[in-house]
Design a protein around this motif. Structure first.
Motif: not given
Length: 852
Positions: A435, A438-439, A442-443, A445-447, A450, A470, A474
């Protein structure tokens, strides 16, 4: 010389003949004495060496035989090398044995029975069981009546659990050699394993009868007695079993006692009594210095106790990587790596992996250490193999992902994180690292990650923690707060969540709302100094010192686990405020406790008494009280500083420095003590102070040290100032003092543009720095008079009592056409410094300009 050599050979042969005679009679002690004598008289004769090694092997000391033979491992004597390989195989060291056998001429020895026999054992131990058995079958076709070959073959069949074939081979062997104790033992072992205890008892008893009598109990008799004792115990005959167990003990009481000590030490360690275990292992090693097992376990205990140096040394000196358990190999390699010996660690792991090529633990550890040494391909290859062998170990994905992150191969890192998450989302450290990446990337895929956590793990605190962090990264502070609230409903005592909640509230400008969370942190973990410091920091903005003390004391009832920590800081604040009586009253519950906070409380009370005595100029009492406090907290920086200053008051500078040196020896990077000593030295000799401070500066140039270092350097070696400032900037790019030094240097050299840049940078980090405002205003007076005036005005407001600052401001007012106000400002400057010729000249020039 020839005659002397012949005499030595004759004497050695006499010893050797006597040794062989004693051996045949079963007198092994005398045989070994004569063998050692032969070797001592004629050490160059391989026959003497081989005979002694064979004796050692026969009495069960293969490791000693190996040490003896290894001294001639470069020999061309096939018999010597074959014996060395055999004693290695006795210990399970098939890799080392294979290396020795590979040095022999295979063609020359292709028909040598002993060479083929050892090749078969080496193959078996390396996992090639069928190949080894086939070699033995071929050998037995040629030598069907060789007892050693028959016995080896049966042993391998038993180890391979080929019991039917083993029974046939044993029956055939006993048909030819009915009184052979080895075959009788093997037959009994087979019966024992098949729970035919009566047959086992009969055959073991017969084996004992047929074993030769010897003055040293040989391994064959020990094995037979142990199996017979076990058999009788399982038959419900413990009294008879005890007779045979005692026979083993009585044959070698020292070894039995050592074994009992060894078991006692293991039991103590398993119960957590490390001190007893350590002491027992040390006793064993004092009696038996070559006991590798005790040395290895003592090494593990030393590591457990935090003594890495001694633990690593014991493990490294005694580890047999081929045969040691994986946990000991792992501990040894980790200790070596931690001690700065990564090459040794890799060598141990390489040897261990030859014996266990498919062990994921060893492969992954080898990979980690190899990567740390820049051996990228070897490291990746090793971890990848471990992952292939154990695909569910998602931490292996984490290792590879972290490496790819460090080498900026983000796509590869994300691929491994993704694979790990698909296999096991609940591997929280790996998912957490995923995570973060990913953060940061700024991917999108993060959502997805989550959503998985929110739908499948919404009731698990680790998942809630990762979601909260996370959201925070953000910038979604409300959602972060919401997840933390959910987490704390499930686990109200989770420290990291309480701290995060408190910091989020402070970040949102609601520091007072964070107070209950800091108190809860302290209640869960009273040793958390951060929580204590934050409480004092927040509340001191709202409360007077006395109100703060009262508030801290009042919280004890609601937060009982934090009570002693709250009393500790209350006592310290009261002493600082000179309220010693109140401090003593607060401290009443802790005067006889040995809790670390209680010790701190008592030390602070003594500090308070020392300060009172010092204020009354009673230096002897003040020093006495401070020394009593130091007896409680011997390495406390504040107490050492206070004691040093008290000794300075009595003129004892030597004692003052000794105390500071004591603290610095304990904490070599303690800037407060270093600067205190520098200040003390500076009073006597600025050069000595600079000489003392110089190595500390070179080791760790810092803004704090610059406060003392730059003035001393400017006074004694001004030409070195730019280099010192640049060194500080390399270490701390935001250093205001470094930029000010370089600005001043540039200004003095007429390089105004460079000076302007440094002043501008200094003001970026310290917007109210008066010297920078003042000098930059002066340098900008022509290029940007409006900004120059603004800077000068700000400086004057910040330093209204500085004549030089008012002088700059007045002159810039004049240049901007505000001469009347300029004169007023310069009059204030002259009032501060009536004899300042520059200010007076500026005023006169302005006055003349207004008259013209």
């Amino acid at each position: 010389m020839g005659c002397s050599s012949d005499n030595a050979s004759i004497e050695a042969q006499d010893h050797l003949d006597r040794s062989l005679a004693y051996q045949q009679q079963g007198q092994f002690r005398a045989a070994m004495i004569e063998a050692r004598n032969a070797l001592q008289v004629d050490p160059a004769d391989d026959a003497n060496l081989l005979h002694y090694a064979n004796l050692l092997q026969e009495v069960g000391s293969s490791s000693q035989a190996e040490q003896l033979l290894e001294k001639r491992s470069n020999s061309n004597n096939p018999e010597l090398l074959l014996t060395l390989a055999e004693v290695m195989l006795d210990q399970g060291k098939y890799i080392s044995a294979g290396e020795v056998l590979s040095n022999l001429d295979e063609k020359e020895l292709s028909n040598d029975t002993e060479y083929q026999r050892l090749q078969a054992i080496q193959s078996y131990l390396s996992g090639q069981h069928q190949e080894a058995l086939e070699i033995y079958a071929d050998l037995l076709d040629t030598h069907p009546d060789d007892p050693q070959l028959v016995g080896d073959y049966i042993e391998l069949l038993l180890q391979s659990n080929q019991l039917t074939t083993a029974r046939t081979a044993i029956s055939s062997a006993l048909g030819k050699f009915s009184d052979n104790p080895e075959f009788l033992y093997q037959s009994a072992l087979l019966a024992y394993r098949q729970n035919d205890l009566n047959t086992a008892e009969v055959q073991l008893t017969e084996a004992l009868f047929n074993l030769p009598e010897t003055d040293i109990m040989l391994p064959g008799r020990i094995n037979t007695l142990e199996l017979l004792a076990d058999t009788l115990t399982r038959q419900g005959k413990p009294d008879e079993a005890l007779i045979y167990s005692r026979a083993i003990r009585d044959a070698n009481p020292e070894a039995y006692a050592a074994r009992q000590q060894y078991l006692d030490a293991l039991n103590a360690a398993s119960l957590g009594d490390l001190a007893t275990a350590r002491s027992t292992f040390e006793d064993i090693l004092n009696q038996f210095p070559n006991n590798r097992q005790a040395a290895l376990l003592l090494g593990l205990l030393r590591l457990e106790e935090g003594n890495i140096d001694e633990g690593e040394a014991l493990l490294s000196q005694n580890i047999e990587a081929e045969t040691a358990p994986v946990n000991i190999i792992r501990a040894t390699a980790l200790a070596q790596a931690e001690q700065g010996k990564p090459k040794q660690a890799l060598a141990v792991l390489e040897k261990a992996l030859l014996a266990r090529p498919d062990d994921p633990t060893l492969l992954s550890l080898y990979g980690v250490i190899a990567l740390s040494q820049g051996e990228e391909q070897a490291g990746i290859r090793s971890i990848t193999k471990a992952l292939t062998l154990s695909p569910q170990q998602t931490r292996l994905h984490l290792l590879l992902a972290q490496h790819y992150e460090e080498t900026d191969q983000i796509d590869l890192a994300l691929g491994h994180y993704r694979s790990a998450f698909e296999k096991n989302p609940a591997d929280w450290p790996t998912t957490g690292a995923y995570l973060v990446l990913l953060t940061n990337a700024d991917s999108t895929d993060t959502s997805g990650v989550m959503d998985t956590l929110a739908t499948q793990y919404s009731d698990q605190v680790d998942a809630l923690w990762l979601m909260a962090m996370t959201h925070y990264r953000q910038g979604n502070l409300d959602q972060a707060q919401s997840r933390l609230n959910q987490l704390l409903e499930i686990d109200p005592h989770r420290t990291d969540a309480l701290i995060a909640k408190a910091r989020l509230l402070s970040q949102e400008g609601n520091a007072r709302a964070a107070v209950p969370y800091w108190l809860s942190v302290l209640n869960v973990n009273p040793e958390n100094r951060t929580a204590l410091n934050e409480l004092v920091r927040i509340q001191s903005r709202q409360l007077s010192s006395q109100e703060l003390i009262n508030w801290l004391v009042a919280q004890q009832q609601s937060y009982p686990q934090a009570a002693i920590a709250l009393r500790s800081v209350s006592v310290e604040l009261a002493v600082n405020e000179g309220r010693l009586d109140q401090a003593k009253q607060i401290a009443q519950p802790d005067l006889h406790s040995e809790d670390p906070y209680a010790r701190r409380i008592r030390a602070n009370l003594l500090r308070g008494e020392a300060i009172v005595a010092a204020n009354d100029l009673q230096w002897t009492i003040a020093i006495q009280k401070t020394n009593e406090a130091l007896a409680i907290l011997p390495d406390n920086t504040g107490l050492l500083t206070l004691a040093s200053r008290l000794y300075q008051q009595t003129g004892d500078s030597e004692k003052a420095i000794t105390l500071l040196d004591r603290g610095i020896a304990y904490a070599p990077d303690n800037l407060r003590l270093i600067m205190e000593k520098t200040e003390l030295l500076q009073r006597g000799s600025p050069a000595s102070a600079l000489s003392y401070l110089q190595p500390h500066w070179e080791k760790n140039p810092s803004e704090q040290l610059a406060v003392q270092y730059f003035p001393l350097l400017s006074q004694l070696r001004p030409e070195d100032m730019p280099a010192a400032a640049n060194l500080l900037l390399d270490n701390q790019p935001n250093s205001v003092s470094a930029h000010m030094v370089l600005a001043s240097h540039s200004l003095n050299n007429g390089d105004h543009d460079v000076a302007v840049n440094h002043y501008e940078t200094a003001l970026t980090f310290s917007p109210e720095l008066v010297p920078a405002l003042n000098n930059l205003a002066w340098l900008k007076r022509d290029a940007d008079p409006e900004r120059a005036l603004s800077l000068a005005k700000k400086a004057a407001n910040l330093a209204p009592e500085s004549a030089s600052v008012l002088d700059t401001y007045g002159w810039l007012l004049h240049l901007n056409g505000e001469s009347e106000q300029a004169i007023s400002v310069l009059d204030r400057a002259l009032a501060l410094e009536p004899d300042n010729a520059d200010i007076r000249t500026h005023r006169e020039q302005i006055e003349l300009s207004t008259q013209g």
